[in-house]
Scaffold this active site. Structure first.
Site, short mmCIF file in Angstrom:
data_model
loop_
_atom_site.label_atom_id
_atom_site.label_comp_id
_atom_site.label_asym_id
_atom_site.label_seq_id
_atom_site.Cartn_x
_atom_site.Cartn_y
_atom_site.Cartn_z
N LYS A 185 0.84 -1.19 0.00
CA LYS A 185 0.00 0.00 0.00
C LYS A 185 0.89 1.25 0.00
O LYS A 185 0.59 2.24 -0.67
CB LYS A 185 -0.90 -0.02 1.25
CG LYS A 185 -1.86 1.13 1.34
CD LYS A 185 -2.78 1.03 2.55
CE LYS A 185 -3.62 2.30 2.63
NZ LYS A 185 -4.38 2.39 3.89
N HIS B 8 1.03 4.24 -3.04
CA HIS B 8 0.54 5.59 -2.76
C HIS B 8 1.63 6.64 -2.73
O HIS B 8 1.39 7.78 -2.33
CB HIS B 8 -0.26 5.58 -1.45
CG HIS B 8 -1.57 4.85 -1.60
ND1 HIS B 8 -1.67 3.49 -1.45
CD2 HIS B 8 -2.80 5.28 -1.94
CE1 HIS B 8 -2.92 3.11 -1.67
NE2 HIS B 8 -3.63 4.18 -1.98
N ARG C 188 -12.87 11.44 6.85
CA ARG C 188 -11.66 10.67 7.16
C ARG C 188 -10.99 11.25 8.40
O ARG C 188 -11.01 12.47 8.62
CB ARG C 188 -10.71 10.72 5.96
CG ARG C 188 -11.28 10.01 4.73
CD ARG C 188 -10.54 10.38 3.46
NE ARG C 188 -9.19 9.86 3.38
CZ ARG C 188 -8.87 8.64 2.97
NH1 ARG C 188 -9.82 7.80 2.61
NH2 ARG C 188 -7.60 8.25 2.91
N CYS D 115 -13.94 3.86 1.03
CA CYS D 115 -13.05 3.72 -0.13
C CYS D 115 -11.81 2.99 0.34
O CYS D 115 -11.19 3.42 1.30
CB CYS D 115 -12.59 5.07 -0.65
SG CYS D 115 -13.79 6.37 -0.50
N GLU E 89 -3.00 9.13 -4.93
CA GLU E 89 -3.81 8.00 -5.37
C GLU E 89 -3.69 7.86 -6.88
O GLU E 89 -3.63 8.85 -7.60
CB GLU E 89 -5.30 8.26 -5.06
CG GLU E 89 -5.74 7.93 -3.65
CD GLU E 89 -5.71 6.44 -3.32
OE1 GLU E 89 -5.30 5.63 -4.17
OE2 GLU E 89 -6.09 6.10 -2.19
N GLU F 167 -5.69 4.96 -9.15
CA GLU F 167 -6.40 3.70 -9.05
C GLU F 167 -7.49 3.56 -10.10
O GLU F 167 -7.94 4.55 -10.67
CB GLU F 167 -7.02 3.53 -7.65
CG GLU F 167 -7.44 4.80 -6.98
CD GLU F 167 -7.98 4.62 -5.57
OE1 GLU F 167 -7.26 4.10 -4.69
OE2 GLU F 167 -9.13 5.01 -5.33
#
Ligand code: NAG
Ligand code: NAG
Length: 284
Positions: free
Chosen positions: A93, A97, A127, A143, A203, A205
Site C-alpha cells: 500500500k 501511494h 476521514r 473507499c 492516489e 487507481e
C-alpha cells in the site's frame, strides 16, 4: 524540519490555499510558479491543490511522524493492474501511494462504496486526521483496496472487490459483515483517476463503484473516521458548494463522482441495472 514541512503540506492538501511560499531549509519554494507537469486531466476545483502539492520537492520518505496504526496498514499488499485493469502483480500500500511511483505509472485496484438508507440518504464519512492521504476530508461511505489474496483477487462478477468492501465496511465503520454481504452490493462501473494528496502521497487507481441500499448498524473506528452523517441530495449539493468555496474539504474521487454520475444513479436506486457497465473504464 521534515515534520514541519509535512504539517504545512497536510494543511494545504485539504485546504487548498491560493498561494503558498514555503521556506524550506532557507530556500523559498514558490508553490504557484514551480509546479511540475500536470499528469492527467482533472477538475479545476482540484487542480490548484494538485499544483501546490506537486510543487514541493520530494522530502525523504519517513513515516515516523504518521499515525502508527495507519503506518502498519501501509504494508498490506495491493493488486497492481495495467490501464485495462488486468492484474500484473502486487505491491505494498505504501509503494502504491507514493507519488514518486505513481509518476512512473504504478496503478492499483480500488473500490468506492455508496450506502443509502431506506430514506435514500447517502452515508458519508469524514476521514480521520490520522489518515495518510486526504486526512479530514469528507467522502463517500467507504473507499479502500482489495488485497492481493486469493479471496480478493477473484474477478468473476467482481466478487473479490465486493469481499474487500465487506471487510473494510466492518473495519472502518463497524458495520457487521452479515449486514453487508457481497451479493447485496451492486457493482456499477469502474473509474480510473489520479490525484495527489500532498508532496509525497497520492492516489492512482481504477475504482470499482459499489452501490447498496440498506439500513445498517454503525460503530466507527475513530482511527479511520472522524465523523459520519447521512445526507439528502439537497444536503450534498450544499456541501459540494461549500467545498468549492473551501469551507469544507472533500476527497477528489468523491468530487469527481458527484460531478458526473452520482445524482443520476441516486435518482434510480431501484433501477440501477441500466447503469451497470462492466466493460468501460471511465478515465477521469
Ligand atoms: C528563508 O529562510 C532563510 C533562513 O532561515 C532566511 O534567511 C530568508 O530570509 C527566508 N526567506 C524568506 C523569503 O522568508
Ligand atoms: C488496453 O486496451 C487498449 C484497447 O483494447 C489497448 O490498445 C491497449 O494496448 C491495452 N493496454 C495494455 C497495457 O494492454
Amino acid at each position: 524540519m521534515v515534520r514541519a514541512v509535512w504539517a504545512v503540506l497536510r494543511m494545504v492538501s485539504c485546504q487548498g490555499a491560493a498561494a503558498l511560499n514555503l521556506n524550506v531549509s532557507g530556500s523559498v519554494i514558490d508553490a504557484a510558479s514551480s509546479f511540475r507537469s500536470v499528469h492527467v486531466p482533472f477538475r479545476a476545483a482540484h487542480s490548484k491543490v494538485r499544483h501546490l502539492s506537486s510543487a514541493v520537492r520530494m522530502p525523504e520518505i519517513t513515516t515516523d511522524h504518521l499515525d502508527k496504526k495507519q503506518v502498519q496498514l501501509l504494508s498490506e499488499m495491493c493488486i497492481l493492474i495495467d490501464e485495462n485493469d488486468s492484474k500484473i502483480g502486487a505491491d505494498s500500500k505504501k509503494n502504491c501511494h507514493l507519488n514518486s511511483n505513481i509518476d512512473k505509472g504504478l496503478l492499483h485496484r480500488a473500490f468506492s462504496v455508496f450506502i443509502f438508507n431506506s430514506e435514500e440518504k447517502l452515508l458519508l464519512q469524514q476521514r480521520s486526521d490520522a489518515k495518510i492521504t486526504f486526512p479530514g476530508c469528507f467522502t463517500n461511505t467507504c473507499c479502500s483496496h482489495p488485497l492481493h489474496t486469493d479471496s480478493e483477487l477473484e474477478e468473476k462478477e467482481a466478487i473479490g472487490v465486493r469481499r474487500a468492501a465487506q471487510r473494510r465496511l466492518e473495519a472502518e465503520l463497524g458495520i457487521p459483515m452479515a449486514q453487508v454481504t457481497p451479493d447485496e452490493m451492486t457493482y456499477l462501473t469502474r473509474i480510473h483517476y489520479k490525484a495527489q494528496s500532498d508532496g509525497v502521497w497520492g492516489e492512482h487507481e481504477i475504482d470499482y463503484i459499489l452501490f447498496m441500499q440498506k439500513d445498517v448498524e454503525l460503530n466507527p473506528d475513530p482511527n479511520e473516521i472522524k465523523s459520519h452523517c447521512y445526507v439528502s441530495k439537497e444536503e450534498l449539493k450544499e456541501m459540494l458548494k461549500k467545498a468549492k468555496k473551501e469551507e469544507v474539504q472533500i476527497t477528489p474521487w468523491f468530487s469527481l463522482i458527484a460531478e458526473t454520475f452520482l445524482f443520476t444513479w441516486w435518482d434510480n436506486l431501484h433501477d440501477l441495472k441500466q447503469f451497470m457497465d462492466h466493460n468501460k473504464i471511465h478515465r477521469m
